[in-house]
Design a protein around this motif. Sequence first.
Motif, PDB file in Angstrom:
ATOM      1  N   ASN A 235       0.833  -1.214   0.000  1.00 41.09           N
ATOM      2  CA  ASN A 235       0.000   0.000   0.000  1.00 41.09           C
ATOM      3  C   ASN A 235       0.862   1.256   0.000  1.00 41.09           C
ATOM      4  OD1 ASN A 235      -2.754  -0.858  -0.107  1.00 41.09           O
ATOM      5  ND2 ASN A 235      -2.557  -1.598   1.990  1.00 41.09           N
ATOM      6  N   GLU A 236       1.888   1.267   0.854  1.00 31.46           N
ATOM      7  CA  GLU A 236       2.786   2.425   0.921  1.00 31.46           C
ATOM      8  C   GLU A 236       3.575   2.577  -0.374  1.00 31.46           C
ATOM      9  OE1 GLU A 236       3.223   4.801   3.279  1.00 31.46           O
ATOM     10  OE2 GLU A 236       1.544   3.955   4.397  1.00 31.46           O
ATOM     11  N   LEU A 237       4.104   1.479  -0.880  1.00 29.23           N
ATOM     12  CA  LEU A 237       4.899   1.515  -2.102  1.00 29.23           C
ATOM     13  C   LEU A 237       4.078   2.038  -3.275  1.00 29.23           C
ATOM     14  CD1 LEU A 237       7.627   0.643  -3.491  1.00 29.23           C
ATOM     15  CD2 LEU A 237       6.427  -1.472  -4.085  1.00 29.23           C
TER      16      LEU A 237
ATOM     17  N   SER B  19       8.722   4.500  -9.797  1.00 34.30           N
ATOM     18  CA  SER B  19       8.374   3.506 -10.802  1.00 34.30           C
ATOM     19  C   SER B  19       7.708   2.297 -10.140  1.00 34.30           C
ATOM     20  CB  SER B  19       9.643   3.061 -11.531  1.00 34.30           C
ATOM     21  OG  SER B  19       9.353   2.025 -12.435  1.00 34.30           O
ATOM     22  N   LEU B  20       6.604   1.855 -10.689  1.00 35.17           N
ATOM     23  CA  LEU B  20       5.849   0.757 -10.083  1.00 35.17           C
ATOM     24  C   LEU B  20       6.292  -0.589 -10.639  1.00 35.17           C
ATOM     25  CD1 LEU B  20       2.265   2.264  -9.888  1.00 35.17           C
ATOM     26  CD2 LEU B  20       4.032   2.165  -8.144  1.00 35.17           C
ATOM     27  N   ALA B  21       7.263  -1.165  -9.990  1.00 42.19           N
ATOM     28  CA  ALA B  21       7.756  -2.485 -10.367  1.00 42.19           C
ATOM     29  C   ALA B  21       6.757  -3.541  -9.904  1.00 42.19           C
ATOM     30  CB  ALA B  21       9.120  -2.734  -9.723  1.00 42.19           C
ATOM     31  N   PRO B  22       6.690  -4.672 -10.591  1.00 36.44           N
ATOM     32  CA  PRO B  22       5.776  -5.734 -10.175  1.00 36.44           C
ATOM     33  C   PRO B  22       6.155  -6.309  -8.812  1.00 36.44           C
ATOM     34  CG  PRO B  22       7.109  -6.450 -12.045  1.00 36.44           C
ATOM     35  CD  PRO B  22       7.437  -5.015 -11.805  1.00 36.44           C
ATOM     36  N   ALA B  23       5.138  -6.861  -8.141  1.00 38.25           N
ATOM     37  CA  ALA B  23       5.335  -7.463  -6.828  1.00 38.25           C
ATOM     38  C   ALA B  23       4.664  -8.826  -6.790  1.00 38.25           C
ATOM     39  CB  ALA B  23       4.764  -6.566  -5.737  1.00 38.25           C
ATOM     40  N   ILE B  24       5.380  -9.798  -6.245  1.00 34.81           N
ATOM     41  CA  ILE B  24       4.840 -11.140  -6.046  1.00 34.81           C
ATOM     42  C   ILE B  24       4.761 -11.379  -4.543  1.00 34.81           C
ATOM     43  CG2 ILE B  24       5.177 -13.618  -6.379  1.00 34.81           C
ATOM     44  CD1 ILE B  24       6.799 -12.952  -8.891  1.00 34.81           C
ATOM     45  N   VAL B  25       3.565 -11.665  -4.064  1.00 39.10           N
ATOM     46  CA  VAL B  25       3.394 -12.033  -2.663  1.00 39.10           C
ATOM     47  C   VAL B  25       3.608 -13.537  -2.560  1.00 39.10           C
ATOM     48  CG1 VAL B  25       1.724 -12.277  -0.778  1.00 39.10           C
ATOM     49  CG2 VAL B  25       1.887 -10.126  -2.042  1.00 39.10           C
TER      50      VAL B  25
ATOM     51  N   LEU C 114      -5.511  -6.351  -3.796  1.00 41.46           N
ATOM     52  CA  LEU C 114      -6.000  -4.995  -3.516  1.00 41.46           C
ATOM     53  C   LEU C 114      -4.867  -4.066  -3.089  1.00 41.46           C
ATOM     54  CD1 LEU C 114      -9.380  -5.717  -1.669  1.00 41.46           C
ATOM     55  CD2 LEU C 114      -9.074  -4.693  -3.941  1.00 41.46           C
ATOM     56  N   ALA C 115      -3.868  -4.620  -2.418  1.00 43.00           N
ATOM     57  CA  ALA C 115      -2.724  -3.818  -1.970  1.00 43.00           C
ATOM     58  C   ALA C 115      -1.764  -3.505  -3.116  1.00 43.00           C
ATOM     59  CB  ALA C 115      -1.980  -4.538  -0.845  1.00 43.00           C
ATOM     60  N   GLY C 116      -1.870  -4.238  -4.227  1.00 45.61           N
ATOM     61  CA  GLY C 116      -1.024  -3.939  -5.377  1.00 45.61           C
ATOM     62  C   GLY C 116      -0.149  -5.079  -5.851  1.00 45.61           C
ATOM     63  N   ALA C 117      -0.387  -6.297  -5.358  1.00 44.84           N
ATOM     64  CA  ALA C 117       0.391  -7.443  -5.835  1.00 44.84           C
ATOM     65  C   ALA C 117      -0.008  -7.799  -7.264  1.00 44.84           C
ATOM     66  CB  ALA C 117       0.174  -8.649  -4.923  1.00 44.84           C
ATOM     67  N   ASN C 118       0.963  -8.281  -8.030  1.00 52.29           N
ATOM     68  CA  ASN C 118       0.695  -8.768  -9.382  1.00 52.29           C
ATOM     69  C   ASN C 118       0.430 -10.260  -9.403  1.00 52.29           C
ATOM     70  OD1 ASN C 118       2.788  -6.403  -9.563  1.00 52.29           O
ATOM     71  ND2 ASN C 118       1.599  -6.375 -11.448  1.00 52.29           N
TER      72      ASN C 118
END
Length: 123
Positions: A65-67, A73-79, A94-98
């Motif tokens: 959420n903070e990131l 730059s919005l790099a991808p994120a894997i949870v 919802l928090a922004g994970a890909n």
Amino acid sequence: MKQILVIDDAPTVRLYCRDLLERAGYGVDEACNGLEALEKALQQQFDLYLVDINMPRLDGYGFLNELRGQQISLAPAIVVSTEDSEHHKRQAYLAGANLFLLKPTRPEQLLEPIRLLLGEAQP
């Protein structure tokens, strides 16, 4: 060289990911919680984030959420988490994970989506 930030409070998980990713040709940095990860992300650009959910100080949802709210730059994120419920998956997206992966992950379960999210051709 693509840079990946591994965010997990378990040293063994960070070591596993670092070893796997470095052997695959990636640069790796580590953070043991979401707050440390956010500080690093604001100082250096990463190409991808591997994020655990349950961590002290700032959990994975809070970090994402903070990131995603920063002017960077919005790099991808894997949870990558042990939490296996639809609620946790939904919260991660919802928090922004890909992508959401369940621990433990086999090497190919981790490397294939990383290559895809980074736009790299499959070997």
